[in-house]
Design a protein around this motif. Structure first.
Motif, mmCIF file in Angstrom:
data_model
loop_
_atom_site.group_PDB
_atom_site.id
_atom_site.type_symbol
_atom_site.label_atom_id
_atom_site.label_comp_id
_atom_site.label_asym_id
_atom_site.label_seq_id
_atom_site.Cartn_x
_atom_site.Cartn_y
_atom_site.Cartn_z
ATOM 1 N N ARG A 1 0.499 -1.486 0.543
ATOM 2 C CA ARG A 1 0.057 0.181 0.135
ATOM 3 C C ARG A 1 0.829 1.291 0.317
ATOM 4 N NH1 ARG A 1 -2.096 -1.744 4.898
ATOM 5 N NH2 ARG A 1 -2.598 0.249 5.871
ATOM 6 N N PRO A 2 1.673 1.167 -1.095
ATOM 7 C CA PRO A 2 2.620 3.020 -0.889
ATOM 8 C C PRO A 2 1.519 3.874 -1.387
ATOM 9 C CG PRO A 2 2.584 1.470 -2.802
ATOM 10 C CD PRO A 2 1.350 0.650 -2.093
ATOM 11 N N HIS A 3 2.065 4.869 -0.333
ATOM 12 C CA HIS A 3 1.141 6.630 -0.193
ATOM 13 C C HIS A 3 2.506 7.104 -0.206
ATOM 14 C CE1 HIS A 3 0.953 6.673 3.837
ATOM 15 N NE2 HIS A 3 0.712 5.143 3.849
ATOM 16 N N SER A 4 1.724 8.703 -0.199
ATOM 17 C CA SER A 4 2.619 9.888 0.747
ATOM 18 C C SER A 4 4.036 9.410 -0.257
ATOM 19 C CB SER A 4 2.823 10.007 1.716
ATOM 20 O OG SER A 4 1.504 9.654 2.492
ATOM 21 N N LEU A 5 3.578 9.616 -1.514
ATOM 22 C CA LEU A 5 5.034 9.795 -2.934
ATOM 23 C C LEU A 5 5.619 11.341 -3.164
ATOM 24 C CD1 LEU A 5 2.817 7.327 -3.702
ATOM 25 C CD2 LEU A 5 5.037 7.207 -5.534
ATOM 26 N N VAL A 6 7.027 11.430 -3.235
ATOM 27 C CA VAL A 6 7.298 12.981 -2.506
ATOM 28 C C VAL A 6 9.069 12.369 -3.716
ATOM 29 C CG1 VAL A 6 8.537 14.429 -2.300
ATOM 30 C CG2 VAL A 6 6.671 13.011 -1.056
ATOM 31 N N ALA A 7 8.486 13.178 -5.376
ATOM 32 C CA ALA A 7 9.721 12.980 -5.820
ATOM 33 C C ALA A 7 10.871 14.294 -5.116
ATOM 34 C CB ALA A 7 9.470 13.456 -7.692
ATOM 35 N N ILE A 8 12.342 13.408 -5.537
ATOM 36 C CA ILE A 8 13.014 14.431 -4.852
ATOM 37 C C ILE A 8 14.099 13.804 -5.506
ATOM 38 C CG2 ILE A 8 14.677 15.006 -3.223
ATOM 39 C CD1 ILE A 8 13.365 14.203 -0.712
ATOM 40 N N GLY A 9 14.725 15.437 -6.469
ATOM 41 C CA GLY A 9 16.001 14.896 -7.687
ATOM 42 C C GLY A 9 15.225 13.544 -8.971
ATOM 43 N N SER A 10 16.138 13.073 -8.128
ATOM 44 C CA SER A 10 16.076 11.511 -9.674
ATOM 45 C C SER A 10 15.368 10.040 -8.033
ATOM 46 C CB SER A 10 17.290 11.265 -10.127
ATOM 47 O OG SER A 10 18.159 10.893 -9.289
ATOM 48 N N ARG A 11 15.433 10.326 -7.124
ATOM 49 C CA ARG A 11 14.310 9.413 -6.226
ATOM 50 C C ARG A 11 13.285 10.002 -6.410
ATOM 51 N NH1 ARG A 11 18.530 6.491 -5.270
ATOM 52 N NH2 ARG A 11 17.188 5.025 -3.880
ATOM 53 N N LEU A 12 12.808 8.757 -5.246
ATOM 54 C CA LEU A 12 10.946 9.212 -5.197
ATOM 55 C C LEU A 12 11.048 8.770 -3.664
ATOM 56 C CD1 LEU A 12 8.211 9.231 -5.655
ATOM 57 C CD2 LEU A 12 8.037 7.174 -6.227
ATOM 58 N N LEU A 13 10.016 9.520 -3.085
ATOM 59 C CA LEU A 13 10.314 8.793 -1.506
ATOM 60 C C LEU A 13 9.179 8.550 -1.312
ATOM 61 C CD1 LEU A 13 12.136 11.883 0.903
ATOM 62 C CD2 LEU A 13 12.886 9.126 0.079
ATOM 63 N N LEU A 14 8.906 7.519 -0.099
ATOM 64 C CA LEU A 14 7.153 6.747 -0.232
ATOM 65 C C LEU A 14 6.988 5.897 1.252
ATOM 66 C CD1 LEU A 14 6.564 3.636 -1.191
ATOM 67 C CD2 LEU A 14 7.787 4.482 -3.041
ATOM 68 N N SER A 15 5.450 5.677 1.549
ATOM 69 C CA SER A 15 5.532 5.272 2.586
ATOM 70 C C SER A 15 4.506 4.420 1.525
ATOM 71 C CB SER A 15 4.691 5.953 3.672
ATOM 72 O OG SER A 15 4.274 5.342 4.897
ATOM 73 N N ALA A 16 5.522 3.314 2.689
ATOM 74 C CA ALA A 16 5.200 1.770 3.184
ATOM 75 C C ALA A 16 4.530 1.042 3.830
ATOM 76 C CB ALA A 16 5.517 0.626 1.280
ATOM 77 N N ASN A 17 3.007 0.017 3.572
ATOM 78 C CA ASN A 17 3.065 -0.918 4.715
ATOM 79 C C ASN A 17 4.061 -1.754 4.842
ATOM 80 O OD1 ASN A 17 2.373 -2.704 6.163
ATOM 81 N ND2 ASN A 17 0.306 -2.296 6.571
ATOM 82 N N ILE A 18 5.620 -2.770 5.223
ATOM 83 C CA ILE A 18 6.259 -3.196 5.606
ATOM 84 C C ILE A 18 6.527 -4.198 6.650
ATOM 85 C CG2 ILE A 18 8.876 -4.089 4.703
ATOM 86 C CD1 ILE A 18 9.063 -1.771 3.075
ATOM 87 N N ALA A 19 6.417 -5.591 6.930
ATOM 88 C CA ALA A 19 6.563 -6.026 7.587
ATOM 89 C C ALA A 19 5.382 -5.807 9.194
ATOM 90 C CB ALA A 19 7.321 -6.529 8.527
ATOM 91 N N GLY A 20 4.168 -5.046 8.236
ATOM 92 C CA GLY A 20 3.156 -4.836 10.159
ATOM 93 C C GLY A 20 3.601 -3.977 10.094
ATOM 94 N N ALA A 21 4.384 -3.116 9.665
ATOM 95 C CA ALA A 21 4.516 -1.373 10.142
ATOM 96 C C ALA A 21 4.675 -0.490 8.778
ATOM 97 C CB ALA A 21 6.064 -1.112 10.672
ATOM 98 N N ARG B 1 6.940 1.977 7.157
ATOM 99 C CA ARG B 1 8.230 2.850 6.318
ATOM 100 C C ARG B 1 8.906 3.450 5.461
ATOM 101 N NH1 ARG B 1 9.811 0.819 11.276
ATOM 102 N NH2 ARG B 1 9.087 -0.958 11.766
ATOM 103 N N LEU B 2 9.124 4.420 5.696
ATOM 104 C CA LEU B 2 9.397 5.190 5.067
ATOM 105 C C LEU B 2 11.190 4.748 3.782
ATOM 106 C CD1 LEU B 2 9.941 7.765 3.923
ATOM 107 C CD2 LEU B 2 11.728 8.803 5.032
ATOM 108 N N VAL B 3 10.323 4.529 2.257
ATOM 109 C CA VAL B 3 11.702 3.829 1.142
ATOM 110 C C VAL B 3 12.185 5.077 0.171
ATOM 111 C CG1 VAL B 3 11.250 1.845 -0.742
ATOM 112 C CG2 VAL B 3 9.615 2.213 1.136
ATOM 113 N N SER B 4 13.268 5.171 -0.213
ATOM 114 C CA SER B 4 13.826 5.040 -1.307
ATOM 115 C C SER B 4 13.667 5.196 -2.593
ATOM 116 C CB SER B 4 14.756 6.201 -0.670
ATOM 117 O OG SER B 4 15.315 6.887 -1.518
ATOM 118 N N THR B 5 13.696 5.473 -3.975
ATOM 119 C CA THR B 5 13.865 4.673 -4.582
ATOM 120 C C THR B 5 14.326 5.555 -5.954
ATOM 121 O OG1 THR B 5 13.624 2.517 -6.290
ATOM 122 C CG2 THR B 5 11.709 4.449 -5.803
ATOM 123 N N ASP B 6 15.264 5.017 -6.774
ATOM 124 C CA ASP B 6 15.327 5.303 -8.170
ATOM 125 C C ASP B 6 14.936 4.318 -9.313
ATOM 126 O OD1 ASP B 6 16.513 3.584 -8.328
ATOM 127 O OD2 ASP B 6 18.617 4.197 -8.842
ATOM 128 N N GLY B 7 13.897 3.460 -8.407
ATOM 129 C CA GLY B 7 12.657 2.649 -9.900
ATOM 130 C C GLY B 7 13.937 1.759 -9.948
#
Length: 70
Positions: free
Chosen positions: A23-43, A45-51
């Motif tokens: 259930r990724p949500h709250s996506l924010v692009a910062i430069g070439s990266r994307l920050l998002l919040s996701a439900n991982i292992a029941g909590a 979590r903040l995730v950073s990705t370049d795709g």
């Protein structure tokens, strides 16, 4: 990654393997990266990705602890 079309969209990394969704949500692009919040292992979590799988990092903090309730 995506070229903006359904046929050109592929899963870069399954953050919560199995039949459920992270259930990724709250996506924010910062430069070439994307920050998002996701439900991982029941909590939430903040995730950073370049795709790419290699460029995806679990920042290890709860998004709600960092940003407050959504």
């Amino acid at each position: 990654s995506s070229d903006g079309t359904p046929a050109g969209t592929t899963l870069a990394l399954d953050l919560e393997p199995g039949p459920g969704s992270s259930r990724p949500h709250s996506l924010v692009a910062i430069g070439s990266r994307l920050l998002l919040s996701a439900n991982i292992a029941g909590a939430q979590r903040l995730v950073s990705t370049d795709g790419t799988p290699g460029g995806t990092t679990l920042l290890g903090v709860s998004a709600t602890e960092l940003l407050g309730p959504f």
